[in-house]
Design an enzyme around this catalytic site. Sequence first.
Site, PDB file in Angstrom:
ATOM      1  N   GLN A   1       0.489  -0.933   0.481  1.00 24.93           N
ATOM      2  CA  GLN A   1      -0.359  -0.054   0.371  1.00 24.93           C
ATOM      3  C   GLN A   1       0.456   1.184   0.032  1.00 24.93           C
ATOM      4  O   GLN A   1       0.365   2.673  -0.553  1.00 24.93           O
ATOM      5  CB  GLN A   1      -1.197   0.023   1.480  1.00 24.93           C
ATOM      6  CG  GLN A   1      -0.229  -0.036   2.300  1.00 24.93           C
ATOM      7  CD  GLN A   1      -1.192  -0.219   3.955  1.00 24.93           C
ATOM      8  OE1 GLN A   1      -2.115   0.127   3.889  1.00 24.93           O
ATOM      9  NE2 GLN A   1      -0.853  -0.195   4.627  1.00 24.93           N
TER      10      GLN A   1
ATOM     11  N   ARG B   1      15.227  -2.606  10.936  1.00 22.90           N
ATOM     12  CA  ARG B   1      14.157  -2.903  10.758  1.00 22.90           C
ATOM     13  C   ARG B   1      14.608  -2.994   8.983  1.00 22.90           C
ATOM     14  O   ARG B   1      14.037  -3.872   7.711  1.00 22.90           O
ATOM     15  CB  ARG B   1      13.455  -3.026  10.461  1.00 22.90           C
ATOM     16  CG  ARG B   1      11.477  -3.335  10.039  1.00 22.90           C
ATOM     17  CD  ARG B   1      10.113  -3.081  11.100  1.00 22.90           C
ATOM     18  NE  ARG B   1      10.128  -4.328  12.436  1.00 22.90           N
ATOM     19  CZ  ARG B   1       9.423  -5.431  11.812  1.00 22.90           C
ATOM     20  NH1 ARG B   1       8.712  -5.439  10.925  1.00 22.90           N
ATOM     21  NH2 ARG B   1       9.721  -6.002  12.889  1.00 22.90           N
TER      22      ARG B   1
ATOM     23  N   TYR C   1      20.249  -2.613  22.047  1.00 24.26           N
ATOM     24  CA  TYR C   1      21.178  -3.173  21.456  1.00 24.26           C
ATOM     25  C   TYR C   1      22.007  -2.893  20.002  1.00 24.26           C
ATOM     26  O   TYR C   1      21.291  -1.936  20.160  1.00 24.26           O
ATOM     27  CB  TYR C   1      21.215  -5.071  20.858  1.00 24.26           C
ATOM     28  CG  TYR C   1      20.093  -5.159  20.315  1.00 24.26           C
ATOM     29  CD1 TYR C   1      19.876  -4.740  18.836  1.00 24.26           C
ATOM     30  CD2 TYR C   1      18.447  -5.875  21.013  1.00 24.26           C
ATOM     31  CE1 TYR C   1      18.690  -4.951  17.872  1.00 24.26           C
ATOM     32  CE2 TYR C   1      17.768  -5.617  20.792  1.00 24.26           C
ATOM     33  CZ  TYR C   1      17.057  -5.348  19.350  1.00 24.26           C
ATOM     34  OH  TYR C   1      16.264  -6.044  18.786  1.00 24.26           O
TER      35      TYR C   1
ATOM     36  N   ASP D   1       2.714 -12.246  10.822  1.00 25.85           N
ATOM     37  CA  ASP D   1       1.579 -11.929  11.673  1.00 25.85           C
ATOM     38  C   ASP D   1       0.422 -12.212  11.295  1.00 25.85           C
ATOM     39  O   ASP D   1      -0.753 -12.078  12.619  1.00 25.85           O
ATOM     40  CB  ASP D   1       2.292 -10.724  12.051  1.00 25.85           C
ATOM     41  CG  ASP D   1       3.179 -10.341  13.276  1.00 25.85           C
ATOM     42  OD1 ASP D   1       3.790 -11.297  13.647  1.00 25.85           O
ATOM     43  OD2 ASP D   1       4.169  -8.861  13.039  1.00 25.85           O
TER      44      ASP D   1
END
Length: 394
Positions: A31, A104, A213, A291
């Site tokens: 999208q 990410r 981290y 997910d």
Amino acid sequence: MRIIIAGGGLGGLTAGLALLQQGFQVRILEQAPQLKEVGAGIQLGPNAVHVLYALGLEGDLREQACEPEGKIVRLWNTGQTWNLFNLGDVSRELYGYPYLTVHRADLHQAIAAGVRRADPDALVLGAKFERFEQNGDGVTAYTADGRSFQGDVLVGADGVHSLVRGQLFGADRPDFSGLVAWRGVIEADKLPERLSRPVGVNWVGPGAHVIHYPLHGYKLVNFVAAVERSDWQVESWTERGTTEECLNDLRGWNEDVHTLVRAIDVPYKWALMVRDPMPRWSEGRATLLGDACHPMLPFLAQGAGMALEDGYILARALRQYADPAQALQRYEQARKDRTANVILGANANAKRFHNRELAHAEGAAAYVNREWQEDRVKERYEWLFTYDVETVPI
């Protein structure tokens, strides 16, 4: 065979690349008008890194991914430190692949680069999936701008609020976990050296825990805090909070934790929801991935890893079985037990990180020594890390 994937996140892109490499025609409907992944850090166990290397992405990851030198636990108030037995230290030796931490967005770009090399037309941007129709001959996916896409299989990789899942099985009914997570990314050079070391740190305490981290070639530090609260139940990655609210949630915690919070430009917060494992993922020529079918608490650091594994196994199943419906059933059977066990393991870690024994130094020392001894760590993680996406039966 033509495969339509709804959603261009990590799982959708991985599935797309795996399918392209198996010779399928793929259209990934995303999208967003530009491929720009939000979010922060991800920990990738060797099982997840195996997927990425098998897809030829080692070079794409090399510059930005980090390989922490170790893992430590620190006590919430005093800062007392324990060096942990850490499977990541010996990951290459034991499992053949490193344990990595990565932003990410960097991971997203690496997989997208692989997709574009395989087929520049596979990724369709500005295509917001709305609904689909299927029959014995194929699937049609419709987007919000009036376009339609014909295929043989539809994969719903459209996340925790999946429209594909909703059309297949109806609305889900998540339960609030009682935990709210804070996240943020910090420029490493803003921090004192003790807080920007290339190690994974897990602060444990009664009612909360904090993890940080390295990311992005060690130039950034990822921060996540999970706190017990009942007054915030919005499940969104993009909901902004304030530094003051985050500090208040960690009131009484060590000054090092407060230093980290103050260095975050924008702290985001989201409610952590719990869902039971789904009894079914597939119907006819449509299935789910990541997910969309097995959202989980982040306390086993395997949410992204499970989506990557899903994508690879899905491609293998569709290659192995000519009948699309049979292939999707075999994919589902190969993945359901494993992902359900990860959900249960993440739920167990939520209790482990927030144990009341951690309120005082005496109880905390005994608790950490017991829970992070070598045999217990191996029991929690070795079954995860030894999974081989290339050879597991389908």
